[in-house]
Structure formats: structure tokens, C-alpha cells
Design a protein around this motif. Sequence first.
Motif, PDB file in Angstrom:
ATOM      1  N   GLU A   1       3.886  42.304  36.684  1.00  0.00           N
ATOM      2  CA  GLU A   1       3.967  43.533  35.896  1.00  0.00           C
ATOM      3  C   GLU A   1       3.956  43.216  34.401  1.00  0.00           C
ATOM      4  O   GLU A   1       3.275  43.885  33.614  1.00  0.00           O
TER       5      GLU A   1
ATOM      6  N   ASP B   1       0.495  42.263  33.420  1.00  0.00           N
ATOM      7  CA  ASP B   1      -0.354  43.456  33.336  1.00  0.00           C
ATOM      8  C   ASP B   1      -0.115  44.212  32.028  1.00  0.00           C
ATOM      9  O   ASP B   1      -1.065  44.680  31.391  1.00  0.00           O
ATOM     10  N   ARG B   2       1.159  44.328  31.638  1.00  0.00           N
ATOM     11  CA  ARG B   2       1.475  44.983  30.358  1.00  0.00           C
ATOM     12  C   ARG B   2       0.880  44.200  29.192  1.00  0.00           C
ATOM     13  O   ARG B   2       0.370  44.782  28.232  1.00  0.00           O
ATOM     14  N   TYR B   3       0.928  42.861  29.262  1.00  0.00           N
ATOM     15  CA  TYR B   3       0.331  42.017  28.225  1.00  0.00           C
ATOM     16  C   TYR B   3      -1.178  42.271  28.146  1.00  0.00           C
ATOM     17  O   TYR B   3      -1.731  42.453  27.051  1.00  0.00           O
TER      18      TYR B   3
ATOM     19  N   ASP C   1      -2.848  44.912  29.147  1.00  0.00           N
ATOM     20  CA  ASP C   1      -3.092  46.264  28.629  1.00  0.00           C
ATOM     21  C   ASP C   1      -2.916  46.313  27.120  1.00  0.00           C
ATOM     22  O   ASP C   1      -3.689  46.966  26.416  1.00  0.00           O
ATOM     23  N   HIS C   2      -1.894  45.621  26.628  1.00  0.00           N
ATOM     24  CA  HIS C   2      -1.643  45.597  25.181  1.00  0.00           C
ATOM     25  C   HIS C   2      -2.805  44.925  24.445  1.00  0.00           C
ATOM     26  O   HIS C   2      -3.302  45.454  23.449  1.00  0.00           O
TER      27      HIS C   2
END
Length: 186
Positions: free
Chosen positions: A95, A98-100, A102-103
Motif C-alpha cells: 500500500e 502504491d501511494r509512492y 501515485d505521488h
Amino acid sequence: MKKRHEEWYKLTGETKPVAANTLAPPMRILALPGFQEMEDKLWLYTPTHGVFTPEMDILINDLSMKTFGIVADDTLFFLPEGYSQLPVWSDERMEIEDRYDDHEDQFDTADATDDEAVDSLLVLGLDFRDGKGQPLRCTKLFCRQAEAAAKGIMGKMPDRAAAGLESWANKLERDAREHMNKKRTG
């Protein structure tokens, strides 16, 4: 890059960026206060082994903060504490990764060359080219901040009116100096 653009285009409701729809010409970065001096310093003081001196880092961060309201480090994704201790297969670690992703996908200029970054920023209404059409030496130093401000992710866009007035004031000062030099010499 083309695939990322197509995905972005679909996610934004298939509308063009606001800056691309305006009739105003792109804002010339060299017309903003401090950028011509930064270009001059980068011509004189090239980094050794890709690392700037602490004094140059401070100047870069100050100019970025004055112009865009953020520094380059503000646009980076910071991993939470304990990330390195998480097992590779854990859901929590995936997770975070994934956030990395997306950023970082928000920034088209992150992995771009100077020419590609200039083209991306030009679409957003910022002109990082010199008088000959070549990318500025400071493009890679300010592209993430400029893109974040232009896309509204974080920071602020420079005031277009201040940029025009500043360049006009610089031109008047330069013309006055040239006139005084001509008077003195003869």
C-alpha cells in the motif's frame, strides 16, 4: 510517457489544463525576480560531482520558496517510519509503495530530460527557455516545484503581473546604466 498522458487525460474528464486553454502567453521564468542571477551563478559555479555547495543550495531553496512557496524536498514522498522493517510481501508495504507510485506519477518532469521538462512546463504556462529557445540551466532545479504549483498540487504560481513589471524595471535600469556609460565615455 504517452501512456501516462492518456491516462491523465481520461482521469481529468478529457479536458485540457487551464493554462493551455488561456490566450495569455506562457510566463517567462527568466523575467521573474532572481532567476537571471541564478542562471548566471549556474554558468559560473557548476556543481562538482553533481553536488552543489551549501551556499548554492540555500540560494536555490530561497528562490524556490519566494517564487513557488515550496522547495524541491516538499514535492518528495517520504516513507513512513518502520517501512524498511516491513516484510516485502506485506499488504501494508505494498500500500505504501502504491501511494509512492501515485505521488510520483503526478510529476511528469520527475524523470524527464531538460527538453522534455521544458515542453511539459510550457503546456502548463511556464516558459523555462532562454532567448535562444534552449532549456535554462536551472530547469531541473525548479521543475518539480513549478509543476506542483501549476497543477495545483502544492505551492503557488508566481504573480504574472509582478513578472512583467520586474522585467520592465530591469530593462529600464539596464537602459539607464547603458546611457550613463555612454555619457561617461563620450
